[in-house]
Design a protein around this motif. Sequence first.
Motif, PDB file in Angstrom:
ATOM      1  N   TRP A  11      27.887 -45.070  53.868  1.00  4.58           N
ATOM      2  CA  TRP A  11      26.538 -45.647  54.000  1.00  4.58           C
ATOM      3  C   TRP A  11      26.074 -46.309  52.687  1.00  4.58           C
ATOM      4  CZ3 TRP A  11      21.669 -42.225  55.628  1.00  4.58           C
ATOM      5  CH2 TRP A  11      20.628 -43.075  56.019  1.00  4.58           C
ATOM      6  N   GLU A  13      26.789 -48.664  50.515  1.00  5.98           N
ATOM      7  CA  GLU A  13      26.627 -50.111  50.320  1.00  5.98           C
ATOM      8  C   GLU A  13      25.378 -50.668  51.027  1.00  5.98           C
ATOM      9  OE1 GLU A  13      29.009 -51.453  48.204  1.00  5.98           O
ATOM     10  OE2 GLU A  13      27.549 -53.108  48.184  1.00  5.98           O
ATOM     11  N   SER A  14      25.102 -50.141  52.247  1.00  6.43           N
ATOM     12  CA  SER A  14      23.973 -50.705  53.010  1.00  6.43           C
ATOM     13  C   SER A  14      22.726 -49.818  52.943  1.00  6.43           C
ATOM     14  CB  SER A  14      24.381 -50.902  54.474  1.00  6.43           C
ATOM     15  OG  SER A  14      24.697 -49.653  55.046  1.00  6.43           O
ATOM     16  N   TYR A  15      22.808 -48.741  52.136  1.00  5.08           N
ATOM     17  CA  TYR A  15      21.712 -47.766  52.126  1.00  5.08           C
ATOM     18  C   TYR A  15      20.364 -48.413  51.753  1.00  5.08           C
ATOM     19  CZ  TYR A  15      18.860 -43.696  51.160  1.00  5.08           C
ATOM     20  OH  TYR A  15      17.832 -42.780  51.176  1.00  5.08           O
ATOM     21  N   ASP A  16      20.373 -49.259  50.728  1.00  2.83           N
ATOM     22  CA  ASP A  16      19.100 -49.855  50.299  1.00  2.83           C
ATOM     23  C   ASP A  16      18.505 -50.771  51.383  1.00  2.83           C
ATOM     24  OD1 ASP A  16      18.830 -48.435  48.003  1.00  2.83           O
ATOM     25  OD2 ASP A  16      19.568 -50.012  46.670  1.00  2.83           O
ATOM     26  N   ASN A  17      19.358 -51.412  52.181  1.00  8.49           N
ATOM     27  CA  ASN A  17      18.825 -52.209  53.303  1.00  8.49           C
ATOM     28  C   ASN A  17      18.109 -51.296  54.290  1.00  8.49           C
ATOM     29  OD1 ASN A  17      19.848 -54.583  52.336  1.00  8.49           O
ATOM     30  ND2 ASN A  17      21.772 -54.394  53.469  1.00  8.49           N
ATOM     31  N   THR A  18      18.653 -50.106  54.502  1.00 10.14           N
ATOM     32  CA  THR A  18      18.019 -49.169  55.441  1.00 10.14           C
ATOM     33  C   THR A  18      16.656 -48.732  54.911  1.00 10.14           C
ATOM     34  OG1 THR A  18      20.226 -48.294  55.926  1.00 10.14           O
ATOM     35  CG2 THR A  18      18.353 -47.018  56.733  1.00 10.14           C
ATOM     36  N   THR A  22      15.017 -52.901  56.761  1.00 15.08           N
ATOM     37  CA  THR A  22      15.655 -53.875  57.650  1.00 15.08           C
ATOM     38  C   THR A  22      16.356 -53.189  58.830  1.00 15.08           C
ATOM     39  OG1 THR A  22      17.635 -53.874  56.278  1.00 15.08           O
ATOM     40  CG2 THR A  22      16.015 -55.602  55.837  1.00 15.08           C
ATOM     41  N   ASP A  23      16.304 -51.861  58.883  1.00 18.82           N
ATOM     42  CA  ASP A  23      16.931 -51.134  59.982  1.00 18.82           C
ATOM     43  C   ASP A  23      15.836 -50.597  60.906  1.00 18.82           C
ATOM     44  OD1 ASP A  23      17.961 -49.020  61.576  1.00 18.82           O
ATOM     45  OD2 ASP A  23      19.658 -48.823  60.197  1.00 18.82           O
TER      46      ASP A  23
END
Length: 217
Positions: A11, A13-18, A22-23
């Motif tokens: 998770w 790599e995309s954690y900050d997007n979450t 953006t999730d």
Amino acid sequence: MADFNQLFDQWAESYDNTVFGTDNEYKEVFENYNGILNSICKYIDDKRHGITLEIGIGTGNLTGLLAQRGHHVIGIEPSTEMRKLATGKLTRVTVLDGHFLDVPIYNKVDSIVTSYAFHHLTLEEKEKALIYLDGLLNEGGKIVIADTMFSSLQYKKDLYKQVEQDGAVNLLNDLNTEYYELLDDVTELYEKIGYTYKVEQMNKYVWTILAQKGGKE
Ligand SMILES: C[S@@+](CC[C@H](N)C(=O)[O-])C[C@H]1O[C@@H](n2cnc3c(N)ncnc32)[C@H](O)[C@@H]1O
């Protein structure tokens, strides 16, 4: 203790997007994320700050805010990929491998904080962790936990039902497989170790428990 390292390595790599919204499934869990982190900082801010231990730092968002405010921060994180990301972002912070029941430090600290991570422990492990962390904290020090907790069983039941109706399958899976507690069950653990505390609801899911060792919160 359950091992969530693989999950968080994937998770990372995309954690900050979450967390920054953006999730869709996790939007409400991370609503007011910055406000939550800032309120933790505000509670432990002090003229001299002292040493702050943060556990489960993830990508280091709270860690960075604390460092900006002048705290000397030691960050503990068990996931290798999360540690790499956090170390890349942060300056003036020591990041170490460890977890709630294994903190590789040799001196006591003045504050201990954690956000969105305590639910990886069972209630029994949470009790052990608080006793262990109390042993690492100077007299008058503070422990802050921000995490998903529920004010009542009915609230929890209604929320799970809503998540199911919304078809948020990943969130529902998290809620069913990790260790989300009733708020009272966690504050009782603080009472057992003689802390004074106050609680604040930060969004539909997250509460903070702001507590002080042997004193007034
Ligand atoms: C949802 S992330 C939260 C990250 C960050 N604190 C934040 O607020 O964005 C949970 C973090 O807790 C870590 N974690 C999982 N189990 C843990 C444990 N037993 N002790 C300490 N940290 C743990 C994970 O590796 C992950 O980085």
